[in-house]
Design a protein around this motif. Structure first.
Motif, PDB file in Angstrom:
ATOM      1  N   GLU A   1       0.711  -1.297  -0.105  1.00 22.30           N
ATOM      2  CA  GLU A   1       0.098  -0.099   0.096  1.00 22.30           C
ATOM      3  C   GLU A   1       0.815   1.129  -0.015  1.00 22.30           C
ATOM      4  O   GLU A   1       0.449   2.183  -0.423  1.00 22.30           O
ATOM      5  N   SER A   2       2.035   1.138   0.629  1.00 23.71           N
ATOM      6  CA  SER A   2       2.933   2.357   0.352  1.00 23.71           C
ATOM      7  C   SER A   2       4.174   2.270  -0.478  1.00 23.71           C
ATOM      8  O   SER A   2       4.917   3.255  -0.775  1.00 23.71           O
ATOM      9  N   ALA A   3       4.344   1.125  -1.048  1.00 23.46           N
ATOM     10  CA  ALA A   3       5.623   0.661  -1.748  1.00 23.46           C
ATOM     11  C   ALA A   3       7.013   1.031  -0.906  1.00 23.46           C
ATOM     12  O   ALA A   3       7.826   1.722  -1.537  1.00 23.46           O
ATOM     13  N   ILE A   4       6.880   0.588   0.383  1.00 22.93           N
ATOM     14  CA  ILE A   4       7.981   0.764   1.135  1.00 22.93           C
ATOM     15  C   ILE A   4       8.669  -0.522   1.635  1.00 22.93           C
ATOM     16  O   ILE A   4       7.763  -1.366   2.138  1.00 22.93           O
ATOM     17  N   ALA A   5       9.759  -0.695   1.662  1.00 20.48           N
ATOM     18  CA  ALA A   5      10.377  -2.004   2.091  1.00 20.48           C
ATOM     19  C   ALA A   5      11.079  -1.657   3.516  1.00 20.48           C
ATOM     20  O   ALA A   5      11.824  -0.600   3.490  1.00 20.48           O
ATOM     21  N   THR A   6      11.077  -2.457   4.448  1.00 23.41           N
ATOM     22  CA  THR A   6      11.393  -2.247   5.884  1.00 23.41           C
ATOM     23  C   THR A   6      12.181  -3.499   6.159  1.00 23.41           C
ATOM     24  O   THR A   6      11.810  -4.507   5.875  1.00 23.41           O
ATOM     25  N   THR A   7      13.219  -3.082   7.045  1.00 24.61           N
ATOM     26  CA  THR A   7      14.004  -3.946   7.818  1.00 24.61           C
ATOM     27  C   THR A   7      14.095  -3.735   9.369  1.00 24.61           C
ATOM     28  O   THR A   7      14.493  -2.610   9.632  1.00 24.61           O
ATOM     29  N   THR A   8      13.363  -4.723  10.141  1.00 22.81           N
ATOM     30  CA  THR A   8      13.712  -4.348  11.677  1.00 22.81           C
ATOM     31  C   THR A   8      14.434  -5.365  12.307  1.00 22.81           C
ATOM     32  O   THR A   8      13.942  -6.503  12.050  1.00 22.81           O
ATOM     33  N   TYR A   9      15.223  -5.032  13.479  1.00 21.89           N
ATOM     34  CA  TYR A   9      15.911  -6.209  14.256  1.00 21.89           C
ATOM     35  C   TYR A   9      16.270  -5.530  15.351  1.00 21.89           C
ATOM     36  O   TYR A   9      16.224  -4.396  15.883  1.00 21.89           O
ATOM     37  N   GLU A  10      16.895  -6.281  16.446  1.00 19.82           N
ATOM     38  CA  GLU A  10      17.222  -5.963  17.784  1.00 19.82           C
ATOM     39  C   GLU A  10      18.584  -6.273  17.958  1.00 19.82           C
ATOM     40  O   GLU A  10      19.167  -7.208  17.532  1.00 19.82           O
ATOM     41  N   HIS A  11      19.220  -5.144  18.730  1.00 20.31           N
ATOM     42  CA  HIS A  11      20.589  -5.224  18.969  1.00 20.31           C
ATOM     43  C   HIS A  11      20.592  -4.792  20.410  1.00 20.31           C
ATOM     44  O   HIS A  11      20.489  -3.802  20.906  1.00 20.31           O
ATOM     45  N   LYS A  12      21.132  -6.025  21.194  1.00 18.28           N
ATOM     46  CA  LYS A  12      21.041  -5.906  22.679  1.00 18.28           C
ATOM     47  C   LYS A  12      19.838  -5.142  23.266  1.00 18.28           C
ATOM     48  O   LYS A  12      19.756  -4.320  24.308  1.00 18.28           O
ATOM     49  N   GLY A  13      18.509  -5.615  22.859  1.00 18.62           N
ATOM     50  CA  GLY A  13      17.339  -5.273  23.035  1.00 18.62           C
ATOM     51  C   GLY A  13      16.772  -3.948  22.528  1.00 18.62           C
ATOM     52  O   GLY A  13      15.836  -3.320  22.986  1.00 18.62           O
ATOM     53  N   THR A  14      17.780  -3.443  21.727  1.00 17.00           N
ATOM     54  CA  THR A  14      17.082  -1.945  21.185  1.00 17.00           C
ATOM     55  C   THR A  14      16.928  -2.286  19.551  1.00 17.00           C
ATOM     56  O   THR A  14      17.438  -3.003  18.949  1.00 17.00           O
ATOM     57  N   ALA A  15      15.686  -1.689  19.141  1.00 17.89           N
ATOM     58  CA  ALA A  15      15.327  -1.918  17.758  1.00 17.89           C
ATOM     59  C   ALA A  15      16.011  -0.931  16.926  1.00 17.89           C
ATOM     60  O   ALA A  15      16.252   0.203  17.280  1.00 17.89           O
ATOM     61  N   ILE A  16      16.497  -1.561  15.689  1.00 17.69           N
ATOM     62  CA  ILE A  16      17.177  -0.859  14.739  1.00 17.69           C
ATOM     63  C   ILE A  16      16.164  -0.992  13.494  1.00 17.69           C
ATOM     64  O   ILE A  16      15.733  -1.873  13.149  1.00 17.69           O
ATOM     65  N   HIS A  17      15.988   0.267  12.874  1.00 16.41           N
ATOM     66  CA  HIS A  17      14.933   0.332  11.730  1.00 16.41           C
ATOM     67  C   HIS A  17      15.691   0.802  10.414  1.00 16.41           C
ATOM     68  O   HIS A  17      16.480   1.600  10.424  1.00 16.41           O
ATOM     69  N   ARG A  18      15.203   0.134   9.172  1.00 16.11           N
ATOM     70  CA  ARG A  18      15.688   0.802   8.009  1.00 16.11           C
ATOM     71  C   ARG A  18      14.293   0.685   7.135  1.00 16.11           C
ATOM     72  O   ARG A  18      13.451  -0.223   7.092  1.00 16.11           O
ATOM     73  N   GLU A  19      14.196   1.899   6.225  1.00 14.78           N
ATOM     74  CA  GLU A  19      12.902   1.712   5.474  1.00 14.78           C
ATOM     75  C   GLU A  19      13.395   2.323   4.156  1.00 14.78           C
ATOM     76  O   GLU A  19      14.462   3.252   4.198  1.00 14.78           O
ATOM     77  N   LEU A  20      13.207   1.778   3.108  1.00  8.91           N
ATOM     78  CA  LEU A  20      13.543   1.969   1.637  1.00  8.91           C
ATOM     79  C   LEU A  20      12.580   2.338   0.489  1.00  8.91           C
ATOM     80  O   LEU A  20      11.462   1.241   0.701  1.00  8.91           O
ATOM     81  N   PHE A  21      12.525   3.246  -0.395  1.00 13.00           N
ATOM     82  CA  PHE A  21      11.478   3.264  -1.420  1.00 13.00           C
ATOM     83  C   PHE A  21      12.067   4.011  -2.619  1.00 13.00           C
ATOM     84  O   PHE A  21      13.221   4.522  -2.547  1.00 13.00           O
ATOM     85  N   ALA A  22      11.492   3.642  -3.665  1.00 15.66           N
ATOM     86  CA  ALA A  22      11.972   4.394  -5.019  1.00 15.66           C
ATOM     87  C   ALA A  22      11.074   5.245  -5.421  1.00 15.66           C
ATOM     88  O   ALA A  22       9.945   4.985  -5.606  1.00 15.66           O
TER      89      ALA A  22
END
Length: 777
Positions: A121-142
């Motif tokens: 619906e937004s044409a956005i790709a995301t990756t989320t993961y945890e490092h030592k209990g902290t969330a790290i986020h990436r989102e990408l679109f063209a």
């Protein structure tokens, strides 16, 4: 999780597990995990090769007449030898689309609980993961709106983002370098390779990636790498431009300028404009096929369950359908410089490195890429193909004259970024004389759905009129049958035994079924249009005479629809191509209600193909099977094919593939037509609008017993919304954007239907019609 997402709870370790984004020209296949992410960058115009004259071995009609005599005398072996001498040019610098580079991001910290998503619906790709209990986020679109690929990275804690980025070229020439300030990595390259060209010619590219750190942190750049340390947030801006179609050097600065403008606009505004631009197209169509518990599972798990026979997941089919529309929007926008190719707008770096090429295959693949465009309400995405067909028609005039001594234009089996139109370099598959006509009939389709009279008179008719001029000049009366036939030509890419009991594979013949159907459609459309526009009276008379001499569709001795003019024995009964069934789908010369005997012959053909030993299980074939069964109103058989396509012939990211062994492939290769053809087949099962009818729910399978859709388009500039329950239509609304008449058909009922532009019509389960006025946007 939203049903309209592809999502995964693990990293993607290879290209075929990645998630695609695209802006109608540039694209990225995004894959990786916590510590590493790769964006495989592609660009529609990044082609090796060049435009060059293709020499012909033929003197024209004199040689063509001599060549045809072999086939009229049933001397197929000598005929094929002569055709190789006259109509088989060398490959030259044909070229192929190539990937540009990989953008490689390396992260300082390990991570766990990786979740990847692609929101349709937004044409956005995301990756989320945890490092030592902290969330790290990436989102990408063209972004199509701003011509850039943008990625935002952020952490829930300050100083949580540290990474490096570099570029790895994918072609024989590629260079990258740092700007002095350290925040920019520039690159240039050229699409060079030595399989499909001489390694010295190809499109050049130039671009860059800029990194912006927000909320502290440091940036430094050196030796082709940019490094970010301890930022709270970072934004990456990527852009590319090529010299395709440019004169002069201004193109070299275009990507850099777009990056500067994007950074000045700011991420939030870029994101909002991207979503608004994309969603205005995507949101036109909604589809629900039923609920299932499996919809909450990761997408790869849903595909695995379907492959194992657990098909109680109707929402997966709706997801696949909308994914096909997503892929169309990503790869084909109104201003795209080229149409979708064999791999759509992506490039897995496999097809282009072997004999296949990542090109424009005009004997089903590119046609199928555009089968869903009109029905799924993405008519603007058809326009790049319309422009390409115009280029093909202009270049095809030389091919018509040089190879056949004929007027008009012609193109054959394959083409490239410069409109290659000559026969390909092997007559057994390359002498498909109606390849250009097949793709050009998309002009007719675009008109029939839009009723754009300006497009008809200024684009469709002039191009198709010149195609008709070629076939009127090229075709010949068969001396035994007195039918007007093409040839020598092929039935893509099949072979036959010319003599009973022969083991020889023959490929060329006169008047193949596909040729005759395409020419019939061409002549009839040109005649109807010329009469409507009051043009070309002499041409009208020629067309009327020619139409009366064209061969009919024929039923063979085994009850099958004949593939060739004569009832030859099939040398490859398992063959992947179903080109002689074009008259059933996507064309409409064969329909159960108007041609029942031919419909049964088409069914026999389908059954024979599927029951043969070693049936070639190919993505475009399965999509074609689904479309053909839909046209026969056999929802269960169509559903079986769609299930097989999604469950057995798609990667975990739902991109369709061709199995190893097909065409010499050593591994599964992504081919776009399965996605587009499958999407078209699903739409066709729900709505058909040909042969003078508007058929509602023509091939509804039991597994989709309840559902609804809105926004599907039909011929006659109509739009349909529909709800059904327990296998029965509850009601529909038809919006008319032009005035006209047709026949409504549903569940065995028929009703005449006249409509006026600007009106909506409610239709109940008994096909009773009521009218209301709506305001057209």
């Amino acid at each position: 999780m939203s049903e309209l997402k592809l999502w995964y709870d693990k990293p993607a370790v290879k290209w075929s597990e990645g998630l695609p984004v695209g802006n109608g020209r540039a694209a990225a296949m995004v894959y990786g995990g916590a510590q590493r992410e790769i964006w495989n960058i592609t660009e529609l115009t990044y082609w090796s090769g060049k435009q060059e004259p293709i020499p012909s071995g033929s003197t024209g009609k004199e040689d063509l007449t001599r060549l045809r005599q072999y086939f009229f005398e049933d001397d197929y072996q000598e005929g094929e030898k002569a055709a190789q001498q006259l109509l088989q040019p060398s490959k030259g610098n044909f070229g192929t689309n190539l990937p540009v580079c990989d953008v490689v991001l390396e992260f300082a910290n390990e991570g766990e609980k990786v979740v990847r998503e692609l929101n349709l619906e937004s044409a956005i790709a995301t990756t989320t993961y945890e490092h030592k209990g902290t969330a790290i986020h990436r989102e990408l679109f063209a972004s199509h709106a701003d011509g850039v690929i943008v990625c935002r990275l952020w952490s829930d804690l300050p100083e949580g983002i540290s990474f490096s980025v570099r570029l790895n070229g994918k072609t024989d020439f590629f260079q990258s370098w740092n700007e002095p300030e350290g925040e920019v990595l520039n690159f240039k390259g050229q699409a060079l390779e030595r399989i499909h060209s001489d390694g010295e010619c190809g499109v050049s590219c130039q671009g860059g990636i800029r990194v912006q750190a927000i909320g502290g942190g440091t940036i430094r750049g050196d030796s082709g790498t940019i490094e970010v340390v301890n930022a709270r947030e970072a934004v990456l801006y990527f852009a590319i431009e090529t010299d395709y179609g440019f004169i002069g050097e201004d193109w070299r600065y275009a990507a850099s300028n777009r990056i500067s403008l994007a950074q000045a606009k700011g991420y939030d505004k870029l994101r909002a404009d991207h979503i608004a631009d994309y969603y205005s197209l995507y949101s036109r169509v909604k589809l629900e096929l039923g609920e299932s518990e499996q919809r909450l599972l990761p997408t790869d798990e849903r595909v695995r369950l379907l492959a194992e026979g657990h098909d109680e997941d109707p929402a997966l089919y709706a997801l696949f359908f909308q994914y096909g529309r997503y892929l169309t929007i990503c790869g084909a926008r109104e201003d795209s410089p080229l149409p979708l190719n064999l791999q759509g707008f992506l490039n897995d770096d496999q097809a282009c490195r072997m004999d296949w090429t990542c090109d424009y295959h005009l004997d089903i693949n590119i046609e199928m890429n555009y089968y869903p465009t009109e029905t799924t309400h993405l008519s603007e995405s058809h326009l790049p193909l319309m422009r390409y067909i115009k280029m093909l028609s202009e270049n095809g005039k030389s091919a018509a004259k040089d190879f056949y001594g004929c007027e008009g234009w012609v193109a054959h089996t394959v083409s490239n970024a410069w409109g290659f139109s000559a026969p390909a370099w092997q007559t057994t598959w390359g002498l498909n004389v109606t390849g250009g006509l097949w793709i050009a009939l998309h002009l007719r389709d675009h008109y029939e759905f839009t009723l754009d009279e300006k497009f008809l008179s200024e684009t469709a008719y002039p191009i198709l009129k010149e195609a008709a001029a070629f076939f009127l000049d090229y075709m010949v009366l068969h001396p035994k049958l007195d039918w007007l036939v093409t040839g020598p030509s092929i039935s893509p890419e099949n072979s036959f035994h010319a003599a009973v009991g022969s083991k020889l594979h023959n490929h060329l013949s006169m008047g193949t079924t596909l040729d005759q159907v395409l020419v019939s459609d061409l002549f009839e459309f040109c005649l109807e249009t010329a009469e409507k526009l009051g043009l070309d009276e002499a041409l009208q008379q020629q067309l009327r005479q020619a139409i009366g001499k064209l061969p009919p569709l024929q039923i063979g001795r085994n009850g099958q629809l004949q593939e060739w003019l004569e009832d030859y024995e099939e040398a490859q009964p398992e063959h992947r191509h179903l080109s002689h069934l074009h008259s059933l789908c996507p064309a409409y010369r064969i329909t159960p209600q108007l041609t029942p005997e031919l419909s049964e012959a088409a069914r026999v053909t389908l059954d024979n193909r599927q029951s043969s030993n070693n049936h070639e299980d190919v993505e475009f074939t399965v999509a074609a099977f689904a479309g053909c069964f839909s046209r026969l109103h056999d929802g269960e058989r169509a559903y079986e094919q769609i299930s097989h396509l999604v469950g057995q012939l798609c990667f975990d990211n739902l991109l369709s593939f061709s199995k190893p062994g097909i065409g010499g492939a050593e591994a599964a290769i992504y081919v776009a037509d399965g996605n587009y053809g499958g999407t078209a087949a699903i739409a066709d099962m729900l709505l058909q609008s040909h042969a003078g009818e508007l058929h509602l729910l023509p091939a509804l399978p039991v597994k989709w017993s309840s559902g609804q859709y809105s926004g599907l388009r039909a011929r006659g500039a109509l739009e349909v919304d529909l709800i059904w329950s327990e296998g029965r239509m509850a009601g529909a609304v038809v919006h008319a954007f032009a005035s006209g008449s047709t026949v409504l058909r549903q569940a065995g009922r028929i009703a005449p239907f006249e409509y006026e532009a600007g009106c909506s019509y409610s239709i109940d389960s008994e096909l009773r019609i009521s009218q209301q006025v709506f305001v057209e946007n």
